[in-house]
Each structure stands twice: as structure tokens, then as C-alpha cells.
Design an enzyme around this catalytic site. Structure first.
Site, PDB file in Angstrom:
ATOM      1  N   HIS A   1     -17.132  -5.655 -53.725  1.00 36.22           N
ATOM      2  CA  HIS A   1     -16.350  -6.544 -52.996  1.00 36.22           C
ATOM      3  C   HIS A   1     -17.126  -6.783 -51.698  1.00 36.22           C
ATOM      4  O   HIS A   1     -17.356  -7.920 -51.514  1.00 36.22           O
ATOM      5  CB  HIS A   1     -14.856  -5.921 -52.663  1.00 36.22           C
ATOM      6  CG  HIS A   1     -13.973  -6.851 -52.169  1.00 36.22           C
ATOM      7  ND1 HIS A   1     -12.588  -6.339 -51.977  1.00 36.22           N
ATOM      8  CD2 HIS A   1     -14.196  -7.904 -51.343  1.00 36.22           C
ATOM      9  CE1 HIS A   1     -11.988  -7.260 -50.965  1.00 36.22           C
ATOM     10  NE2 HIS A   1     -12.918  -8.311 -50.827  1.00 36.22           N
TER      11      HIS A   1
ATOM     12  N   TYR B   1     -22.591   7.072 -23.507  1.00 29.35           N
ATOM     13  CA  TYR B   1     -22.408   5.711 -23.471  1.00 29.35           C
ATOM     14  C   TYR B   1     -21.235   5.309 -23.535  1.00 29.35           C
ATOM     15  O   TYR B   1     -20.720   4.012 -23.307  1.00 29.35           O
ATOM     16  CB  TYR B   1     -23.261   4.883 -24.586  1.00 29.35           C
ATOM     17  CG  TYR B   1     -24.705   4.850 -24.716  1.00 29.35           C
ATOM     18  CD1 TYR B   1     -25.327   5.053 -23.298  1.00 29.35           C
ATOM     19  CD2 TYR B   1     -25.508   4.359 -25.620  1.00 29.35           C
ATOM     20  CE1 TYR B   1     -26.770   5.280 -23.307  1.00 29.35           C
ATOM     21  CE2 TYR B   1     -27.056   4.410 -25.627  1.00 29.35           C
ATOM     22  CZ  TYR B   1     -27.379   4.944 -24.453  1.00 29.35           C
ATOM     23  OH  TYR B   1     -28.764   4.751 -24.416  1.00 29.35           O
TER      24      TYR B   1
ATOM     25  N   HIS C   1     -17.394 -10.647 -46.240  1.00 24.91           N
ATOM     26  CA  HIS C   1     -18.285 -10.544 -47.258  1.00 24.91           C
ATOM     27  C   HIS C   1     -19.706 -10.566 -46.923  1.00 24.91           C
ATOM     28  O   HIS C   1     -20.400 -11.285 -47.352  1.00 24.91           O
ATOM     29  CB  HIS C   1     -17.932 -11.449 -48.454  1.00 24.91           C
ATOM     30  CG  HIS C   1     -16.578 -11.261 -49.058  1.00 24.91           C
ATOM     31  ND1 HIS C   1     -15.788 -12.328 -49.582  1.00 24.91           N
ATOM     32  CD2 HIS C   1     -15.464 -10.205 -48.957  1.00 24.91           C
ATOM     33  CE1 HIS C   1     -14.543 -12.013 -49.834  1.00 24.91           C
ATOM     34  NE2 HIS C   1     -14.503 -10.743 -49.622  1.00 24.91           N
TER      35      HIS C   1
ATOM     36  N   HIS D   1     -12.389  -7.602 -42.246  1.00 26.14           N
ATOM     37  CA  HIS D   1     -12.908  -7.511 -43.575  1.00 26.14           C
ATOM     38  C   HIS D   1     -14.235  -8.859 -43.506  1.00 26.14           C
ATOM     39  O   HIS D   1     -13.498  -9.672 -43.132  1.00 26.14           O
ATOM     40  CB  HIS D   1     -11.603  -7.745 -44.314  1.00 26.14           C
ATOM     41  CG  HIS D   1     -12.324  -8.053 -45.781  1.00 26.14           C
ATOM     42  ND1 HIS D   1     -13.491  -7.263 -46.305  1.00 26.14           N
ATOM     43  CD2 HIS D   1     -11.905  -8.990 -46.617  1.00 26.14           C
ATOM     44  CE1 HIS D   1     -13.420  -7.792 -47.626  1.00 26.14           C
ATOM     45  NE2 HIS D   1     -12.705  -8.899 -47.928  1.00 26.14           N
TER      46      HIS D   1
ATOM     47  N   ASP E   1     -26.332   6.457 -34.282  1.00 25.57           N
ATOM     48  CA  ASP E   1     -25.473   5.974 -33.114  1.00 25.57           C
ATOM     49  C   ASP E   1     -24.258   5.620 -33.502  1.00 25.57           C
ATOM     50  O   ASP E   1     -23.185   6.013 -33.030  1.00 25.57           O
ATOM     51  CB  ASP E   1     -26.267   4.791 -32.080  1.00 25.57           C
ATOM     52  CG  ASP E   1     -27.788   5.343 -31.540  1.00 25.57           C
ATOM     53  OD1 ASP E   1     -27.481   6.368 -31.336  1.00 25.57           O
ATOM     54  OD2 ASP E   1     -28.163   4.285 -31.104  1.00 25.57           O
TER      55      ASP E   1
HETATM   56 ZN    ZN Z   1     -12.551  -9.794 -49.588  1.00 24.22          ZN
END
Ligand code: ZN
Length: 230
Positions: free
Chosen positions: A166, A220, A103, A101, A126
Site C-alpha cells: 500500500h 537537538y 504512496h 499518508h 536519527d
Molecule cells: Zn493509500
């Protein structure tokens, strides 16, 4: 916990700590935001970043181990405040071995606008197989973020979702693959933004997107997310 699981956890603590350095290297995070986790193969456990610890102080020893309900099992710090979201993804998507995660600025700008990133680049075809989708708005805590991630990514080619207002969540067969998806998502978001600033990006034919995706994922050797533990 048997010796093999203990060994796996020790190794994943090293790996997850090291992968956090990639988030700062690629400029995807500010202060203590952002986090990486890895599933412990074959166990209802994950290794994840502790909450509120500076990136400079992240080591194998500061990583924490939680069960897949987000409850702390081993570690000296509280787990990341995004632990519930990571745990939900591992519970719902057994093929996922890593979650990230961030930002990161450009991708999160698209999330702020509630706009998926349309596929106008071969590199995006890709890696993501088409657009990078938008997930729903969800408040932190509880299962809402996890539900939004899973609802958006289940059955989707993209390993990245832009959670509205977010930021970015990515998944992979392991933590490294999820980190790569986070890096590539920001790269694509930046170029897409520049293209939209310059003019009108030229659409790509779906058949070309399909062909690029197939070649990159298979020729690949970048296999789609494999079952955990494989
Ligand atoms: Zn966050």
C-alpha cells in the site's frame, strides 16, 4: 463549540492546508492521493483533507472537520477516504497529534516488496531509531488499516510504517512532525534503494544507532511525540 475550540480549528485548517503543499513540494504524491490530518487538542476532533480535491484547490476553507469515528462534523466536502485510518490512530494513540499518508515512490516500493527498510544510515538512526517497519496488508475502509498502523508503531521508535502492498503512514506529536517523518521516510527509502543497487550496505552497530537516536531526539530538541494538547 466554544470560541477557543473554534479558533483552534480555524488555525489547524490553515496549518493542515499549508502542510499539504509540502507533500507536492517533496514529490510524495500523485493526483489527489495522500493526506494530512491534525488532532484538535483536547477534543475528539480532527482536521483532515477532503476527498478527491486537487492539491491546487486545497485551502483552509476546503479542509473538513471529523470526529474520531470519522464522521463529518464541519465542511463542504466529503472527508478523505483514509479518514477511518487516521481516526483509529487518534483513538488508540493519545500522544499522536498528526497523521500523514502517502504512496511516495521509493518507500512504497519497499512496501510492495513487504520489506522493512534496514538501518544503514545515520540519518535513519536519527529520525527513525532503527529500521522502518512493515505493517500488515489491509483493505481500505473500516478499522483494518488503523489497527495495522497502531499494532506496528505502538512502542516502536519509528514514526513511519510501510503498510504492505500500500504505502506510508506516519505519526507525530503534531501534523508538521508527521509530514517531516513522511519526507524523511522517502529520502531514506530512496538512498537505501540506491545502496542496495550498488552493493551490500554495511550494517551499523545497535549501540551506534541507539546513541545517534538519543542524541538527535534529545540534544537537538526533537522530542518524541508528546501528549496531545501540550
Ligand atoms: Zn493509500
Amino acid at each position: 463549540m466554544n470560541a477557543e475550540v473554534t479558533r483552534q480549528i480555524a488555525e489547524l485548517r490553515e496549518t493542515v492546508a499549508r502542510l499539504h503543499a509540502e507533500l507536492t513540494r517533496y514529490n510524495l504524491v500523485a493526483w489527489t492521493s495522500g493526506n494530512v490530518s491534525a488532532r484538535v487538542p483536547g477534543q475528539d476532533l480532527m482536521v483532515i483533507k477532503p476527498s478527491g480535491v486537487s492539491y491546487d484547490d486545497l485551502t483552509a476553507a476546503t479542509m473538513v472537520v471529523c470526529d474520531l469515528d470519522g464522521v463529518l462534523v464541519e465542511g463542504d466536502f466529503a472527508p478523505s477516504s483514509d479518514t477511518a485510518a487516521h481516526a483509529y490512530v487518534y483513538r488508540a494513540m493519545p500522544e499522536v497529534g498528526g497523521v500523514v499518508h502517502t504512496h511516495s515512490s521509493y518507500a512504497t516500493a519497499w512496501a510492495a516488496c513487504g520489506e522493512p527498510i534496514p538501518c544503514h544510515l545515520t540519518a535513519q538512526a536519527d529520525e527513525f531509531g532503527g529500521e522502518i517497519p512493515i505493517g500488515p496488508f489491509a483493505l481500505i475502509g473500516g478499522d483494518d488499516i488503523g489497527k495495522g498502523i497502531v499494532a506496528t508503531l505502538a512502542g516502536h521508535r519509528s514514526p513511519a510504517v510501510l503498510m504492505r502492498n500500500h504505502g506510508v503512514f506516519t505519526i507525530g506529536r503534531d501534523a508538521r512532525a508527521a509530514v517531516k517523518a513522511a519526507v524523511m521516510c522517502e529520502d531514506v527509502a530512496r538512498t537505501a534503494h540506491l545502496a542496495h543497487t550498488l552493493g551490500r550496505p554495511v550494517p551499523m552497530a545497535q549501540a551506534d544507532i541507539d546513541s545517534l537516536y538519543d542524541r538527535y531526539q534529545n540534544v537537538y530538541g526533537q522530542q518524541p511525540v508528546a501528549p496531545a494538547g501540550s
